[in-house]
Design a protein around this motif. Structure first.
Motif, mmCIF file in Angstrom:
data_model
loop_
_atom_site.group_PDB
_atom_site.id
_atom_site.type_symbol
_atom_site.label_atom_id
_atom_site.label_comp_id
_atom_site.label_asym_id
_atom_site.label_seq_id
_atom_site.Cartn_x
_atom_site.Cartn_y
_atom_site.Cartn_z
ATOM 1 N N ALA A 1 0.814 -1.218 0.000
ATOM 2 C CA ALA A 1 0.000 0.000 0.000
ATOM 3 C C ALA A 1 0.848 1.269 0.000
ATOM 4 C CB ALA A 1 -0.932 0.008 1.203
ATOM 5 N N ALA A 2 2.160 1.129 -0.026
ATOM 6 C CA ALA A 2 3.049 2.292 -0.092
ATOM 7 C C ALA A 2 3.319 2.601 -1.554
ATOM 8 C CB ALA A 2 4.344 2.014 0.666
ATOM 9 N N PHE A 3 2.418 3.343 -2.165
ATOM 10 C CA PHE A 3 2.475 3.559 -3.607
ATOM 11 C C PHE A 3 3.680 4.381 -4.051
ATOM 12 C CE2 PHE A 3 -2.400 3.037 -4.331
ATOM 13 C CZ PHE A 3 -2.276 1.689 -4.035
ATOM 14 N N ASP A 4 4.350 5.029 -3.115
ATOM 15 C CA ASP A 4 5.519 5.823 -3.479
ATOM 16 C C ASP A 4 6.800 4.980 -3.532
ATOM 17 O OD1 ASP A 4 5.508 5.345 -0.763
ATOM 18 O OD2 ASP A 4 6.274 7.331 -0.198
ATOM 19 N N THR A 5 6.687 3.686 -3.308
ATOM 20 C CA THR A 5 7.856 2.802 -3.377
ATOM 21 C C THR A 5 7.823 2.020 -4.690
ATOM 22 O OG1 THR A 5 6.692 0.970 -2.269
ATOM 23 C CG2 THR A 5 7.896 2.531 -0.869
ATOM 24 N N SER A 6 9.004 1.692 -5.188
ATOM 25 C CA SER A 6 9.086 0.901 -6.418
ATOM 26 C C SER A 6 8.673 -0.528 -6.125
ATOM 27 C CB SER A 6 10.506 0.939 -6.973
ATOM 28 O OG SER A 6 11.426 0.407 -6.031
ATOM 29 N N TRP A 7 8.344 -1.263 -7.186
ATOM 30 C CA TRP A 7 7.867 -2.630 -7.015
ATOM 31 C C TRP A 7 8.731 -3.571 -7.841
ATOM 32 C CZ3 TRP A 7 5.320 -3.640 -2.980
ATOM 33 C CH2 TRP A 7 4.636 -4.847 -2.822
ATOM 34 N N PRO A 8 9.105 -4.712 -7.296
ATOM 35 C CA PRO A 8 10.001 -5.633 -8.003
ATOM 36 C C PRO A 8 9.316 -6.343 -9.162
ATOM 37 C CG PRO A 8 9.263 -6.598 -5.945
ATOM 38 C CD PRO A 8 8.746 -5.186 -5.952
ATOM 39 N N GLU A 9 10.089 -7.159 -9.850
ATOM 40 C CA GLU A 9 9.547 -7.942 -10.952
ATOM 41 C C GLU A 9 8.574 -8.994 -10.436
ATOM 42 O OE1 GLU A 9 10.073 -7.430 -14.176
ATOM 43 O OE2 GLU A 9 11.268 -5.660 -13.654
ATOM 44 N N LYS A 10 7.783 -9.548 -11.335
ATOM 45 C CA LYS A 10 6.795 -10.554 -10.961
ATOM 46 C C LYS A 10 7.467 -11.850 -10.535
ATOM 47 C CE LYS A 10 3.066 -8.908 -13.963
ATOM 48 N NZ LYS A 10 2.138 -9.261 -15.070
ATOM 49 N N ARG A 11 6.814 -12.540 -9.621
ATOM 50 C CA ARG A 11 7.239 -13.883 -9.233
ATOM 51 C C ARG A 11 6.037 -14.805 -9.312
ATOM 52 N NH1 ARG A 11 8.821 -13.977 -2.970
ATOM 53 N NH2 ARG A 11 8.736 -16.215 -3.361
ATOM 54 N N ASN A 12 6.281 -16.101 -9.388
ATOM 55 C CA ASN A 12 5.186 -17.059 -9.491
ATOM 56 C C ASN A 12 4.333 -17.051 -8.224
ATOM 57 O OD1 ASN A 12 6.019 -17.826 -12.028
ATOM 58 N ND2 ASN A 12 7.215 -19.577 -11.312
ATOM 59 N N VAL A 13 3.026 -17.175 -8.423
ATOM 60 C CA VAL A 13 2.079 -17.092 -7.322
ATOM 61 C C VAL A 13 1.099 -18.251 -7.414
ATOM 62 C CG1 VAL A 13 0.151 -15.757 -6.362
ATOM 63 C CG2 VAL A 13 2.227 -14.587 -7.118
ATOM 64 N N VAL A 14 0.796 -18.878 -6.272
ATOM 65 C CA VAL A 14 -0.312 -19.831 -6.152
ATOM 66 C C VAL A 14 -1.374 -19.161 -5.284
ATOM 67 C CG1 VAL A 14 -1.071 -22.066 -5.288
ATOM 68 C CG2 VAL A 14 1.161 -21.859 -6.405
ATOM 69 N N LEU A 15 -2.552 -18.978 -5.820
ATOM 70 C CA LEU A 15 -3.627 -18.281 -5.127
ATOM 71 C C LEU A 15 -4.431 -19.271 -4.285
ATOM 72 C CD1 LEU A 15 -5.215 -15.669 -4.666
ATOM 73 C CD2 LEU A 15 -6.567 -16.223 -6.696
ATOM 74 N N VAL A 16 -4.567 -18.957 -3.006
ATOM 75 C CA VAL A 16 -5.280 -19.815 -2.050
ATOM 76 C C VAL A 16 -6.500 -19.075 -1.526
ATOM 77 C CG1 VAL A 16 -5.117 -21.045 0.160
ATOM 78 C CG2 VAL A 16 -3.122 -20.934 -1.373
ATOM 79 N N GLY A 17 -7.616 -19.768 -1.411
ATOM 80 C CA GLY A 17 -8.806 -19.156 -0.841
ATOM 81 C C GLY A 17 -9.818 -20.207 -0.449
ATOM 82 N N HIS A 18 -10.896 -19.772 0.176
ATOM 83 C CA HIS A 18 -12.004 -20.663 0.523
ATOM 84 C C HIS A 18 -13.240 -20.139 -0.204
ATOM 85 C CE1 HIS A 18 -13.990 -23.702 3.031
ATOM 86 N NE2 HIS A 18 -15.018 -22.859 3.064
ATOM 87 N N GLY A 19 -13.657 -20.848 -1.263
ATOM 88 C CA GLY A 19 -14.722 -20.343 -2.111
ATOM 89 C C GLY A 19 -14.176 -19.258 -3.022
ATOM 90 N N LEU A 20 -13.158 -19.594 -3.789
ATOM 91 C CA LEU A 20 -12.448 -18.600 -4.599
ATOM 92 C C LEU A 20 -13.345 -17.889 -5.609
ATOM 93 C CD1 LEU A 20 -8.920 -20.146 -5.328
ATOM 94 C CD2 LEU A 20 -9.425 -17.948 -4.242
ATOM 95 N N ALA A 21 -14.380 -18.561 -6.076
ATOM 96 C CA ALA A 21 -15.269 -17.930 -7.063
ATOM 97 C C ALA A 21 -15.908 -16.672 -6.487
ATOM 98 C CB ALA A 21 -16.343 -18.914 -7.512
ATOM 99 N N ASN A 22 -16.250 -16.691 -5.202
ATOM 100 C CA ASN A 22 -16.836 -15.510 -4.565
ATOM 101 C C ASN A 22 -15.818 -14.379 -4.486
ATOM 102 O OD1 ASN A 22 -19.262 -16.914 -4.088
ATOM 103 N ND2 ASN A 22 -18.483 -17.734 -2.167
ATOM 104 N N ASP A 23 -14.579 -14.728 -4.124
ATOM 105 C CA ASP A 23 -13.529 -13.717 -4.039
ATOM 106 C C ASP A 23 -13.248 -13.112 -5.411
ATOM 107 O OD1 ASP A 23 -13.208 -14.211 -1.316
ATOM 108 O OD2 ASP A 23 -11.770 -15.815 -1.689
ATOM 109 N N GLU A 24 -13.198 -13.965 -6.419
ATOM 110 C CA GLU A 24 -12.931 -13.495 -7.776
ATOM 111 C C GLU A 24 -14.003 -12.516 -8.226
ATOM 112 O OE1 GLU A 24 -12.837 -15.242 -12.338
ATOM 113 O OE2 GLU A 24 -12.764 -16.611 -10.640
ATOM 114 N N SER A 25 -15.258 -12.820 -7.924
ATOM 115 C CA SER A 25 -16.366 -11.956 -8.318
ATOM 116 C C SER A 25 -16.257 -10.589 -7.655
ATOM 117 C CB SER A 25 -17.694 -12.615 -7.956
ATOM 118 O OG SER A 25 -18.782 -11.765 -8.232
ATOM 119 N N TYR A 26 -15.944 -10.589 -6.365
ATOM 120 C CA TYR A 26 -15.845 -9.314 -5.650
ATOM 121 C C TYR A 26 -14.659 -8.501 -6.143
ATOM 122 C CZ TYR A 26 -15.175 -5.905 -1.971
ATOM 123 O OH TYR A 26 -14.993 -4.725 -1.297
ATOM 124 N N ILE A 27 -13.524 -9.163 -6.354
ATOM 125 C CA ILE A 27 -12.335 -8.449 -6.827
ATOM 126 C C ILE A 27 -12.597 -7.836 -8.200
ATOM 127 C CG2 ILE A 27 -9.973 -8.822 -7.659
ATOM 128 C CD1 ILE A 27 -9.544 -10.697 -5.321
#
Length: 218
Positions: A58-84
């Motif tokens: 949330a510190a938007f004034d800081t630089s951000w590194p390159e992408k890294r591989n991510v595994v997304l974990v959730g409970h009822g991911l379809a609901n989270d995806e819809s809200y996001i």
């Protein structure tokens, strides 16, 4: 494990009561951060790009590194995806998500509640329905489910099917979580401009949270 908990200032005066007992001030895994809803797409893009820098997302004034591989974990991911998606961010556009793990699906029991999964995995959860706590406990549950399945395949589903009654939900009067301000949000914004009534599409989603666990393969 590292956890963050974000609360939109636009919903600072709202607490879930109708369907669940909300406890937005009772994050038990660190600090809560106020943001603006308009910050959500940029914030999520930074988090999904590299969760290893979660505390700086949330510190938007800081630089951000390159992408890294991510595994997304959730409970009822379809609901989270819809809200996001309602927040203006599409997870399917994130090229570095290499896998998904939904504890609701992995449990093998249709639409099982998180509270039942936690009970079956021997996790004593308090103050559920706080987004930050729910995410933290979901990641813990996944770790225990994986360990159980390695030792005895099929044991998780067998165990969870034995839980018939809804486990009682435990709430504790924790000290109010320490708050920070992130994105374009400034101290005091959480006390100004909040609507008196939450839009119907946003009810029961007054918070958002992310948890990450580092892995040598990540």
């Amino acid at each position: 494990m590292e956890h963050v908990h974000f609360r939109p200032v636009e919903y600072s005066n709202l607490v879930n009561r109708r369907f669940v007992k909300g406890c937005p001030n009772s994050f038990g895994f660190g600090q809560s951060t106020w943001i603006r809803l308009a910050d959500a797409p940029q914030l999520l893009a930074r988090i999904f790009s590299d969760p290893s820098k979660l505390s700086q997302a949330a510190a938007f004034d800081t630089s951000w590194p390159e992408k890294r591989n991510v595994v997304l974990v959730g409970h009822g991911l379809a609901n989270d995806e819809s809200y996001i998606r309602q927040l203006g961010f599409n997870m399917h556009d994130v090229s570095n998500i290499i896998g998904y793990a939904d504890t609701q699906r992995l449990a093998g029991v249709n639409m099982i509640a998180l509270a039942k999964v936690l009970t079956g995995m021997g996790i004593h959860a308090v103050n559920l329905h706080n987004a930050g706590n729910d995410v933290a406990y979901t990641l813990q549950a996944l770790m225990r489910m994986v360990i159980a399945e390695i030792g005895r395949p099929g044991s998780v589903e067998m165990l969870l099917r034995q839980i018939k009654a809804k486990p009682p939900e435990v709430y504790t009067n924790l000290p109010r979580a320490e708050y920070l301000w992130g994105g374009s949000c400034s101290p005091g914004d959480e006390r100004r401009g909040a609507p008196s009534r939450q839009p119907r599409a946003q009810r029961n989603k007054t918070e958002m949270s992310i948890a990450k666990q580092d892995s040598p393969a990540a």
